[in-house]
Design a protein around this motif. Sequence first.
Motif, short mmCIF file in Angstrom:
data_model
loop_
_atom_site.label_atom_id
_atom_site.label_comp_id
_atom_site.label_asym_id
_atom_site.label_seq_id
_atom_site.Cartn_x
_atom_site.Cartn_y
_atom_site.Cartn_z
N PHE A 29 0.15 -1.28 0.06
CA PHE A 29 -0.17 0.26 -0.12
C PHE A 29 1.09 1.59 0.43
O PHE A 29 0.29 2.08 0.06
N PHE A 30 2.38 0.76 0.47
CA PHE A 30 3.11 2.33 0.80
C PHE A 30 2.74 3.06 -0.70
O PHE A 30 2.88 5.00 -0.47
N PRO A 31 3.37 2.52 -1.83
CA PRO A 31 3.17 3.41 -3.23
C PRO A 31 1.67 3.93 -3.37
O PRO A 31 1.82 5.17 -3.92
N VAL A 32 1.48 4.24 -3.03
CA VAL A 32 -0.32 4.88 -2.92
C VAL A 32 -0.36 6.29 -2.17
O VAL A 32 -1.18 7.10 -2.66
N LEU A 33 0.47 6.35 -1.13
CA LEU A 33 0.79 7.57 -0.29
C LEU A 33 1.86 8.22 -0.65
O LEU A 33 2.04 9.55 -0.65
N VAL A 34 2.75 7.55 -1.76
CA VAL A 34 4.10 8.50 -2.77
C VAL A 34 3.16 9.61 -3.47
O VAL A 34 2.37 9.08 -4.08
N LYS A 85 2.42 2.44 -9.14
CA LYS A 85 1.49 3.52 -7.47
C LYS A 85 0.71 3.17 -7.24
O LYS A 85 -0.12 3.23 -5.93
N GLY A 86 -0.87 2.73 -8.30
CA GLY A 86 -1.94 2.54 -7.92
C GLY A 86 -2.13 1.38 -6.86
O GLY A 86 -3.71 1.05 -6.98
#
Length: 291
Positions: free
Chosen positions: A110-115, A166-167
């Motif tokens: 899930f981390f890439p969603v916050l980037v 990312k998504g």
Amino acid sequence: MTETRPRSRKSPYPLWFFIPAAIIYGVLFLVPTVSSLWFSLTRWDLSTAEFIGLENFQQFFSEPFLVKGLVNTLIYAVTTSGLKTVCGLLLAVLLTSNIFARGFLRTLVFFPVLVSTIVGITFTVMMHPTKGIINVTLETLGIPGPGWLTNPALALFSVALVDVWKGVGLATLIFIAGLAAISPDYYEAARIDGATRLQQFFRITLPLVRPATVIVVTLSLIGGLRSFDLIWAMTRGGPGFSSDVVASVIYKQYQAGFYGLSTAGNVILFALIAVIILPFTLWFNRREVEE
């Protein structure tokens, strides 16, 4: 004996309670939408507007690079939506099973969603044809690295892969919620009947996770059709027009001072999203009622 008619049930809230929401909706959606429709039919600048009818739309569909942007938008939306749906579902199945460090892996996915979208600049450096870490790594393995963002045939798909990275975390989260809503009794009954894991996946998981699938596909399609920031950060629509999408074409036309043409592009993008999303939603709702 007189029949008593049932009284119509009145709303517990007076109608004027809805006025603030109606004002906000009108100012933020209806007024800009109607204004865009009007200005798309004009040749306008910041001070004047001349009505020209459908000339902006005719010009949009007569320019090859503008049509190229429209085709690229469809390719980009289908590619990112399909990969996010498939990868998100597979990751959700994996992350709901009994594996080691499951909580950490969920956070990692899930981390890439916050980037921030500025990560596109990082991937631009990583995908450099000669100095990027991806091609340098491939060269150490004896594999010639391609021009990820400089090859017209690969640029759009390279950005699409970054978009998926990312998504996919959000898609995975939605699928995890959908899988959590499935009763374990279905799987227990299937195991008693001798069903394999693959049969359980296709006969139980896929049908019962359909609402989550529709949400993921809908959000991914809308995001793909509206995509701009990641493409602009990584390729600015290049090389040439190979990775241009409707949103980047609109921005370029606005920068060049073709305000009417860029507004017509906005209307086309709005219509494109509506034509794709509304029938899909109506079809799914009808399937839900029939079942």
